[in-house]
Design a protein around this motif. Sequence first.
Motif, PDB file in Angstrom:
ATOM      1  N   GLY A   1       0.792  -1.222   0.000  1.00 43.14           N
ATOM      2  CA  GLY A   1       0.000   0.000   0.000  1.00 43.14           C
ATOM      3  C   GLY A   1       0.825   1.273   0.000  1.00 43.14           C
ATOM      4  O   GLY A   1       0.299   2.350  -0.259  1.00 43.14           O
ATOM      5  N   ASP A   2       2.129   1.174   0.267  1.00 43.62           N
ATOM      6  CA  ASP A   2       2.997   2.352   0.198  1.00 43.62           C
ATOM      7  C   ASP A   2       3.208   2.749  -1.261  1.00 43.62           C
ATOM      8  O   ASP A   2       3.308   1.893  -2.142  1.00 43.62           O
ATOM      9  CB  ASP A   2       4.372   2.070   0.812  1.00 43.62           C
ATOM     10  CG  ASP A   2       4.361   2.039   2.322  1.00 43.62           C
ATOM     11  OD1 ASP A   2       3.333   2.390   2.926  1.00 43.62           O
ATOM     12  OD2 ASP A   2       5.405   1.659   2.896  1.00 43.62           O
ATOM     13  N   ALA A   3       3.300   4.041  -1.490  1.00 43.28           N
ATOM     14  CA  ALA A   3       3.558   4.557  -2.834  1.00 43.28           C
ATOM     15  C   ALA A   3       5.016   4.982  -2.947  1.00 43.28           C
ATOM     16  O   ALA A   3       5.621   5.418  -1.971  1.00 43.28           O
ATOM     17  CB  ALA A   3       2.648   5.732  -3.133  1.00 43.28           C
ATOM     18  N   VAL A   4       5.548   4.849  -4.149  1.00 38.64           N
ATOM     19  CA  VAL A   4       6.925   5.245  -4.428  1.00 38.64           C
ATOM     20  C   VAL A   4       6.944   5.918  -5.793  1.00 38.64           C
ATOM     21  O   VAL A   4       6.291   5.468  -6.732  1.00 38.64           O
ATOM     22  CB  VAL A   4       7.886   4.033  -4.360  1.00 38.64           C
ATOM     23  CG1 VAL A   4       7.549   2.984  -5.383  1.00 38.64           C
ATOM     24  CG2 VAL A   4       9.331   4.460  -4.467  1.00 38.64           C
ATOM     25  N   ASP A   5       7.660   7.024  -5.884  1.00 40.85           N
ATOM     26  CA  ASP A   5       7.791   7.748  -7.142  1.00 40.85           C
ATOM     27  C   ASP A   5       9.124   7.352  -7.762  1.00 40.85           C
ATOM     28  O   ASP A   5      10.185   7.712  -7.244  1.00 40.85           O
ATOM     29  CB  ASP A   5       7.732   9.258  -6.896  1.00 40.85           C
ATOM     30  CG  ASP A   5       7.547  10.065  -8.157  1.00 40.85           C
ATOM     31  OD1 ASP A   5       7.311   9.468  -9.230  1.00 40.85           O
ATOM     32  OD2 ASP A   5       7.631  11.301  -8.078  1.00 40.85           O
ATOM     33  N   LEU A   6       9.077   6.575  -8.832  1.00 39.76           N
ATOM     34  CA  LEU A   6      10.291   6.145  -9.507  1.00 39.76           C
ATOM     35  C   LEU A   6      10.682   7.222 -10.507  1.00 39.76           C
ATOM     36  O   LEU A   6       9.857   7.680 -11.289  1.00 39.76           O
ATOM     37  CB  LEU A   6      10.075   4.806 -10.213  1.00 39.76           C
ATOM     38  CG  LEU A   6       9.656   3.640  -9.310  1.00 39.76           C
ATOM     39  CD1 LEU A   6       9.513   2.376 -10.134  1.00 39.76           C
ATOM     40  CD2 LEU A   6      10.639   3.445  -8.172  1.00 39.76           C
TER      41      LEU A   6
ATOM     42  N   ILE B   1       2.441   1.902  -6.577  1.00 35.98           N
ATOM     43  CA  ILE B   1       2.011   1.490  -5.239  1.00 35.98           C
ATOM     44  C   ILE B   1       2.336   0.006  -5.059  1.00 35.98           C
ATOM     45  O   ILE B   1       2.163  -0.796  -5.977  1.00 35.98           O
ATOM     46  CB  ILE B   1       0.507   1.796  -5.027  1.00 35.98           C
ATOM     47  CG1 ILE B   1       0.122   1.722  -3.566  1.00 35.98           C
ATOM     48  CG2 ILE B   1      -0.376   0.931  -5.892  1.00 35.98           C
ATOM     49  CD1 ILE B   1      -1.206   2.373  -3.249  1.00 35.98           C
ATOM     50  N   ALA B   2       2.852  -0.339  -3.883  1.00 39.32           N
ATOM     51  CA  ALA B   2       3.249  -1.722  -3.597  1.00 39.32           C
ATOM     52  C   ALA B   2       2.010  -2.603  -3.460  1.00 39.32           C
ATOM     53  O   ALA B   2       1.142  -2.341  -2.634  1.00 39.32           O
ATOM     54  CB  ALA B   2       4.077  -1.783  -2.321  1.00 39.32           C
TER      55      ALA B   2
ATOM     56  N   ALA C   1      -2.227   7.874  -2.483  1.00 40.36           N
ATOM     57  CA  ALA C   1      -2.144   7.171  -3.763  1.00 40.36           C
ATOM     58  C   ALA C   1      -3.095   5.984  -3.814  1.00 40.36           C
ATOM     59  O   ALA C   1      -3.334   5.316  -2.807  1.00 40.36           O
ATOM     60  CB  ALA C   1      -0.716   6.691  -4.005  1.00 40.36           C
ATOM     61  N   HIS C   2      -3.604   5.758  -5.016  1.00 45.40           N
ATOM     62  CA  HIS C   2      -4.410   4.576  -5.332  1.00 45.40           C
ATOM     63  C   HIS C   2      -3.922   4.039  -6.673  1.00 45.40           C
ATOM     64  O   HIS C   2      -3.529   4.816  -7.551  1.00 45.40           O
ATOM     65  CB  HIS C   2      -5.893   4.936  -5.483  1.00 45.40           C
ATOM     66  CG  HIS C   2      -6.678   4.821  -4.241  1.00 45.40           C
ATOM     67  ND1 HIS C   2      -7.414   3.704  -3.910  1.00 45.40           N
ATOM     68  CD2 HIS C   2      -6.867   5.692  -3.236  1.00 45.40           C
ATOM     69  CE1 HIS C   2      -8.025   3.897  -2.748  1.00 45.40           C
ATOM     70  NE2 HIS C   2      -7.703   5.104  -2.316  1.00 45.40           N
TER      71      HIS C   2
END
Length: 104
Positions: free
Chosen positions: A30-35, A46-47, A84-85
């Motif tokens: 559920g964590d979001a990451v901006d690559l 989002i994981a 994030a979703h």
Amino acid sequence: MTSPETREITIDTWSIELDNGENLRDLNIGDAVDLHTGTDFDGLWIAKEFIDQGAVITLQAAKVVENCGGDAVTSCRYSGTRHAHPVDINGRVLRRPETAAASS
């Protein structure tokens, strides 16, 4: 830049270093990451799940929403705040993945 048709990727957790010096294994479901550009998959992700005892992670393309509470299917505990979703190929907001502990 990532193709708009690419909505989900599965990669080795060690293949990308996060800003804190850790790798993708440091994320929670559920964590979001901006690559950033240069990773072949730039943009917000989002994981979704860890595979092979955390050695591999599946990420879903995501976007920031203000309020997911307008739809019972996508509503989550962060409704009313920016978060994030995941989104489908048409940009439609999907249910946010969460860990079992977070959803209880």
